[in-house]
Design an enzyme around this catalytic site. Structure first.
Site, PDB file in Angstrom:
ATOM      1  N   LYS A  59     -38.875 -35.189 -87.387  1.00  0.00           N
ATOM      2  CA  LYS A  59     -39.156 -35.159 -88.827  1.00  0.00           C
ATOM      3  C   LYS A  59     -38.951 -36.547 -89.404  1.00  0.00           C
ATOM      4  CE  LYS A  59     -40.132 -33.019 -92.626  1.00  0.00           C
ATOM      5  NZ  LYS A  59     -41.186 -34.056 -92.809  1.00  0.00           N
ATOM      6  N   LYS A  83     -29.827 -38.418 -90.044  1.00  0.00           N
ATOM      7  CA  LYS A  83     -29.889 -37.873 -91.399  1.00  0.00           C
ATOM      8  C   LYS A  83     -30.040 -36.347 -91.356  1.00  0.00           C
ATOM      9  CE  LYS A  83     -32.546 -40.328 -94.003  1.00  0.00           C
ATOM     10  NZ  LYS A  83     -33.724 -40.894 -94.711  1.00  0.00           N
ATOM     11  N   LYS A  95     -40.315 -41.309 -87.080  1.00  0.00           N
ATOM     12  CA  LYS A  95     -40.808 -42.128 -88.191  1.00  0.00           C
ATOM     13  C   LYS A  95     -42.115 -42.761 -87.779  1.00  0.00           C
ATOM     14  CE  LYS A  95     -39.350 -43.661 -92.241  1.00  0.00           C
ATOM     15  NZ  LYS A  95     -38.371 -42.998 -93.118  1.00  0.00           N
ATOM     16  N   THR A 179     -35.757 -37.194-103.505  1.00  0.00           N
ATOM     17  CA  THR A 179     -34.873 -38.241-102.969  1.00  0.00           C
ATOM     18  C   THR A 179     -34.001 -38.802-104.089  1.00  0.00           C
ATOM     19  OG1 THR A 179     -36.610 -38.738-101.372  1.00  0.00           O
ATOM     20  CG2 THR A 179     -34.796 -40.302-101.510  1.00  0.00           C
ATOM     21  N   ASN A 210     -40.973 -44.699-106.466  1.00  0.00           N
ATOM     22  CA  ASN A 210     -40.807 -43.273-106.712  1.00  0.00           C
ATOM     23  C   ASN A 210     -39.331 -42.846-106.661  1.00  0.00           C
ATOM     24  OD1 ASN A 210     -41.928 -40.538-106.879  1.00  0.00           O
ATOM     25  ND2 ASN A 210     -41.061 -40.347-104.834  1.00  0.00           N
ATOM     26  N   SER A 342     -38.348 -31.550 -98.033  1.00  0.00           N
ATOM     27  CA  SER A 342     -39.402 -31.433 -97.015  1.00  0.00           C
ATOM     28  C   SER A 342     -39.161 -30.201 -96.136  1.00  0.00           C
ATOM     29  CB  SER A 342     -39.421 -32.673 -96.111  1.00  0.00           C
ATOM     30  OG  SER A 342     -40.243 -33.675 -96.652  1.00  0.00           O
TER      31      SER A 342
END
Ligand code: GLU
Length: 401
Positions: A59, A83, A95, A179, A210, A342
């Protein structure tokens, strides 16, 4: 950044008594995809690193940025594995990235790039294998193109193969703000523990994309936490009586734009680098990695640093700041709000449901408050920094699977 992440993992592993072979096995990525995407006769280096899948499908986001390279993607993929484990999600870490400045491309070319990226990776991703999401310079529109291209390539629907989609394509309420919102939740938990939550505190924030924008917006629920400075890659804007972030947006698109403060003659811009050395109680790093390193650590004046970006404090800077008593709220918890929502999007896709925003935010809050509590408890019990504690918890969970 790779060195910073690997140092944290190695030190945690040594404290917990794991042998060298075990340590090596968590440092190495399980798979790496390195390729090039051609758009209009130009070739762009592209990557997807699948770091660890012991706890579930890989992820992590995909970034479009000119500085993207394999080392950076490796580091970011490693951080994702830690994480997801640090906040207890049943997911692994990965990633992706493309070395491109999307501002130099037309919208049609960005779409072509996104579609080719997804098509190339389609054999290796999917809701049960690897679930990409947005990151720096990627958003719901780009993720929608990728999902569409991926589904066309495999000839089946699989909306849970990507997260961060737009609402009508199966996205989750609250994902865009997640986030930033998560950063506020984690900071508030820390301030509660420090008995600082009722005190008037000033905040300087580097980065106004963002993530930074939504952090500042959610922060307005806490009037005693005053945002006094923001920056982007060009300027820093300081306003000691507090910045009204709702005015730092582009009208009419609504995208975050600190220049709007200047246009309104509210504040005069100063050099970008100033932000990290400003006199403020809390420094929020919401831009890119290595924002505070051995080159500027001694000018930091804040007593608390929030790592809202991934890897913004280098290992050397962290050691120095720790010795000075600065508390660092580590990225693997501070910015985990995005991947948590997510995960909630992925669950909603699986069950073909759509939860209201209040429900999503409530679940986000619960996961993050629990993770922050675990991290702070361990730090207090074992006399560790918050980062050391978070990495120990994550490593133990990774090893259990
Ligand atoms: N790009 C975000 C991060 O670095 C979110 C990843 C995700 O949602 O999978 O955590």
């Amino acid at each position: 950044m790779l060195e910073t992440a690997q140092t944290a993992i190695r030190e945690a592993a040594e404290r917990l008594g794991y042998d060298q072979k075990t340590i090596q096995s968590v440092l190495e990525a399980e798979a790496e995809h390195i390729f090039a995407i051609e758009v209009n006769g130009k070739r762009y280096p592209a990557f997807r690193v699948q770091h660890n899948s012991r706890r579930g499908p890989y992820k992590g986001g995909i970034r479009f940025h000119p500085h993207v390279n394999i080392e950076e993607v490796r580091a970011l993929a490693t951080l994702m594995s830690f994480k997801t484990a640090a906040v207890g999600l049943p997911l692994g870490g990965g990633k992706g990235g493309v070395a491109v400045d999307p501002r130099e491309l037309s919208k049609a070319d960005v779409e072509m790039l996104a579609r080719r990226y997804a098509r190339h990776l389609s054999p290796y991703i999917g809701s049960g294998k690897d679930i990409p999401a947005p990151d720096v310079n990627t958003n719901a529109e780009i993720i929608d193109w990728m999902t569409d291209e991926y589904e066309k390539t495999i000839g089946a629907t699989d909306p849970g193969a990507f997260t961060g989609k737009s609402m009508d394509k199966g996205g989750s309420e609250g994902r865009e703000a997640a986030t930033g919102r998560g950063g506020v939740i984690a900071l508030v938990e820390l301030l509660k523990r420090q008995n600082l939550l009722d005190k008037p505190l000033t905040i300087a924030m580097q980065g106004f994309g963002n993530v930074g924008y939504f952090f500042a917006k959610v922060l307005q629920d806490y009037p005693n936490l005053k945002l006094i400075a923001v920056s982007n890659s060009k300027h820093t804007w300081v306003q000691s009586d507090g910045i009204d972030v709702t005015r730092a947006v582009h009208v009419p698109s609504g995208t975050p734009r600190p220049e709007a403060l200047h246009d309104l003659q509210l504040v005069t811009p100063q050099p970008s680098g100033l932000i990290t050395s400003l006199k403020a109680d809390i420094l929020v790093l919401a831009a890119l990695e290595d924002a505070v390193t051995e080159h500027n650590y001694d000018s930091v004046k804040a007593g608390i640093i929030v790592e809202l970006a991934n890897g913004p404090v280098s290992a050397a800077a962290e050691r120095f700041l720790q010795q000075r008593g600065v508390i660092i709220l580590p990225d693997v918890v501070a910015n985990a709000g995005g991947v948590i929502v997510s995960y909630l999007e992925w669950l909603q896709n699986k069950d073909k449901v759509h939860w209201p925003e209040a429900e999503v935010n409530q679940k986000l809050e619960k996961i993050l408050i629990d993770a922050s509590g675990d991290m702070m408890d361990r730090a207090a019990e074992r006399k560790l920094s918050l980062k050391q504690a978070a990495f120990e918890i994550a490593l133990e969970r990774l090893m259990k699977n």
